[in-house]
Motif scaffolding. Sequence first.
Motif, PDB file in Angstrom:
ATOM      1  N   CYS A 239      25.837 -60.943 -51.148  1.00 23.63           N
ATOM      2  CA  CYS A 239      25.389 -59.828 -51.976  1.00 23.63           C
ATOM      3  C   CYS A 239      23.887 -59.642 -51.863  1.00 23.63           C
ATOM      4  O   CYS A 239      23.387 -58.520 -51.750  1.00 23.63           O
ATOM      5  CB  CYS A 239      25.792 -60.074 -53.420  1.00 23.63           C
ATOM      6  N   GLU A 240      23.138 -60.769 -51.864  1.00 19.93           N
ATOM      7  CA  GLU A 240      21.682 -60.687 -51.745  1.00 19.93           C
ATOM      8  C   GLU A 240      21.290 -60.156 -50.372  1.00 19.93           C
ATOM      9  O   GLU A 240      20.374 -59.331 -50.245  1.00 19.93           O
ATOM     10  CB  GLU A 240      21.041 -62.057 -51.985  1.00 19.93           C
TER      11      GLU A 240
ATOM     12  N   GLN B 223      21.836 -56.376 -50.123  1.00 22.55           N
ATOM     13  CA  GLN B 223      20.772 -55.619 -50.769  1.00 22.55           C
ATOM     14  C   GLN B 223      19.572 -55.496 -49.846  1.00 22.55           C
ATOM     15  O   GLN B 223      19.022 -54.401 -49.655  1.00 22.55           O
ATOM     16  CB  GLN B 223      20.361 -56.310 -52.073  1.00 22.55           C
ATOM     17  N   ALA B 224      19.167 -56.616 -49.248  1.00 26.13           N
ATOM     18  CA  ALA B 224      18.007 -56.611 -48.348  1.00 26.13           C
ATOM     19  C   ALA B 224      18.280 -55.766 -47.105  1.00 26.13           C
ATOM     20  O   ALA B 224      17.415 -55.016 -46.637  1.00 26.13           O
ATOM     21  CB  ALA B 224      17.641 -58.040 -47.966  1.00 26.13           C
TER      22      ALA B 224
ATOM     23  N   ALA C 164      20.397 -53.227 -46.788  1.00 24.28           N
ATOM     24  CA  ALA C 164      20.428 -51.803 -47.141  1.00 24.28           C
ATOM     25  C   ALA C 164      19.015 -51.273 -47.388  1.00 24.28           C
ATOM     26  O   ALA C 164      18.689 -50.151 -46.980  1.00 24.28           O
ATOM     27  CB  ALA C 164      21.302 -51.590 -48.373  1.00 24.28           C
ATOM     28  N   GLU C 165      18.181 -52.046 -48.043  1.00 26.05           N
ATOM     29  CA  GLU C 165      16.800 -51.613 -48.284  1.00 26.05           C
ATOM     30  C   GLU C 165      16.046 -51.443 -46.970  1.00 26.05           C
ATOM     31  O   GLU C 165      15.296 -50.474 -46.784  1.00 26.05           O
ATOM     32  CB  GLU C 165      16.092 -52.625 -49.180  1.00 26.05           C
TER      33      GLU C 165
ATOM     34  N   ALA D  35      22.666 -44.870 -56.872  1.00 31.20           N
ATOM     35  CA  ALA D  35      21.375 -45.048 -56.198  1.00 31.20           C
ATOM     36  C   ALA D  35      20.578 -43.757 -56.154  1.00 31.20           C
ATOM     37  O   ALA D  35      19.340 -43.771 -56.238  1.00 31.20           O
ATOM     38  CB  ALA D  35      21.606 -45.572 -54.778  1.00 31.20           C
TER      39      ALA D  35
ATOM     40  N   PHE E 277      17.049 -47.979 -59.215  1.00 27.66           N
ATOM     41  CA  PHE E 277      17.687 -48.619 -58.061  1.00 27.66           C
ATOM     42  C   PHE E 277      16.904 -48.386 -56.765  1.00 27.66           C
ATOM     43  O   PHE E 277      17.216 -48.993 -55.736  1.00 27.66           O
ATOM     44  CB  PHE E 277      19.124 -48.118 -57.904  1.00 27.66           C
TER      45      PHE E 277
ATOM     46  N   VAL F 153      18.977 -47.723 -53.449  1.00 26.78           N
ATOM     47  CA  VAL F 153      19.991 -48.659 -52.933  1.00 26.78           C
ATOM     48  C   VAL F 153      20.754 -49.272 -54.101  1.00 26.78           C
ATOM     49  O   VAL F 153      20.145 -49.737 -55.068  1.00 26.78           O
ATOM     50  CB  VAL F 153      19.354 -49.787 -52.086  1.00 26.78           C
ATOM     51  N   CYS F 154      22.087 -49.282 -54.003  1.00 26.81           N
ATOM     52  CA  CYS F 154      22.915 -49.896 -55.046  1.00 26.81           C
ATOM     53  C   CYS F 154      24.065 -50.654 -54.394  1.00 26.81           C
ATOM     54  O   CYS F 154      24.784 -50.102 -53.556  1.00 26.81           O
ATOM     55  CB  CYS F 154      23.460 -48.830 -55.994  1.00 26.81           C
ATOM     56  N   VAL F 155      24.222 -51.918 -54.773  1.00 25.67           N
ATOM     57  CA  VAL F 155      25.335 -52.741 -54.308  1.00 25.67           C
ATOM     58  C   VAL F 155      26.250 -52.993 -55.498  1.00 25.67           C
ATOM     59  O   VAL F 155      25.811 -53.533 -56.525  1.00 25.67           O
ATOM     60  CB  VAL F 155      24.847 -54.081 -53.720  1.00 25.67           C
TER      61      VAL F 155
END
Length: 425
Positions: free
Chosen positions: A111-112, A115-116, A118-119, A151, A157, A160-162
């Motif tokens: 999950c972490e 996020q990285a 996608a950013e 997002a 956000f 970006v939203c997970v």
Amino acid sequence: MILHLDINNFYCSAYRVFMPWLEGRPVGVLSSGDGCLVARSNELKALGVPNGIPVFQLAPEVRRQTVLLSSAYALFGEMSRRVVATVRASTGRVQVYSCDELFADASGLSCEALQAHAEQLRHTVQRNTGLPVSIGVAASRTLAKVATGIAKKQPAFRGVCVLEADHPATLAHLGKMPATDLWGVASRTGEKLARLGIRTALALREADPKAIRQRFGVVLERTLWELRGLDVIQPDDIDQKRQNIMTSRTFGQATGDLADLQEAVRTHAQAGAAKARRQQSVARAVMVFLSTPRFRSDLPQDYPSVTLPLPRPTDDSRLIVATAQRALAMIYRPGYQYAKAGVMLIDLADREGLQLDWLEAQEPETQRQQSAQLMKVMDAVNREFGRGTLSLGGERPQQSWRQRTQRPTPRFLTSWDELPVIRMG
């Protein structure tokens, strides 16, 4: 995990890349023929202007502060292609859903890390293309689109939203989200769901799958499972071939000239045939229709249409155009001013898997191969040198039926004469 990317206010953002003075100003992009708004910047949305509104209905105070631009589909197509190329270079398999949306494979990451990733992807797309995007990541396509909506609408956000399917925050959001805001749930379906007490996305998620399938069919049942985090909507479910292909345009000015109408129908028939070939389909029938200006009460009204069967299932432009012209001759009435013409290819079938009816005329194999080769050459020339480079019948220099754009902009990326110019010092 599935990654969904959506270009923010795509048409307006594409113009702002090359026209930075538009930043911060209300911008509206118009439909073909400059009739209605098809895209709005956030500033124009804030003024309460709905999408699809005819230009003449814009309030004078809105018109004074809004920049209205004609659509530039060549520019939009090239910008879309560049976004897709950037994503393909940074992630796994990509499925293009529309000119401003795509899905990508994001499996195998925590999950972490998601996020990285996608950013970083969002930053790379904006750096390479200048276009702002929003990204949602979830276990299914439906939830990924929900995440993208979050997002885009919630600044916290930062684009970006997970979403985790069973996380309390996800369930809380679905509990506030109307079912009709879900991907693929139409307003009419929403009304039927409401009569069953299902008004939110969370209520649909918690409904009985068998009952949903029995009342609404397998598509809505799949949406239910997707809300629970199961990826059951496959690319083939999204990219189904069209059963009919419609090509029509409103004229630049109304015309009663038969030659104008013949040229318009010929152009639309060729465009429809090319679309059929792109999806590997053949048509069994052609419908042609005409329409007078619906809002001109001072003119006599006429809305004729006729459907003619093709001699055999085909994607050959020559046969389709000839049939469309015969249909036009049947419905044309002198003395009327027509504002629109259209051609629809009906009852499409897969070209390779077609089972010919013995009652249908069958094309000799040699003739079929010659037709396929000719159409292949025509499509290749038009792809290389531009649509309409090679066509049937030719075109006259003065075409009153052609759409006119009163607010054109440079094409920037698809014409040498209109490349952007940078001045320094």
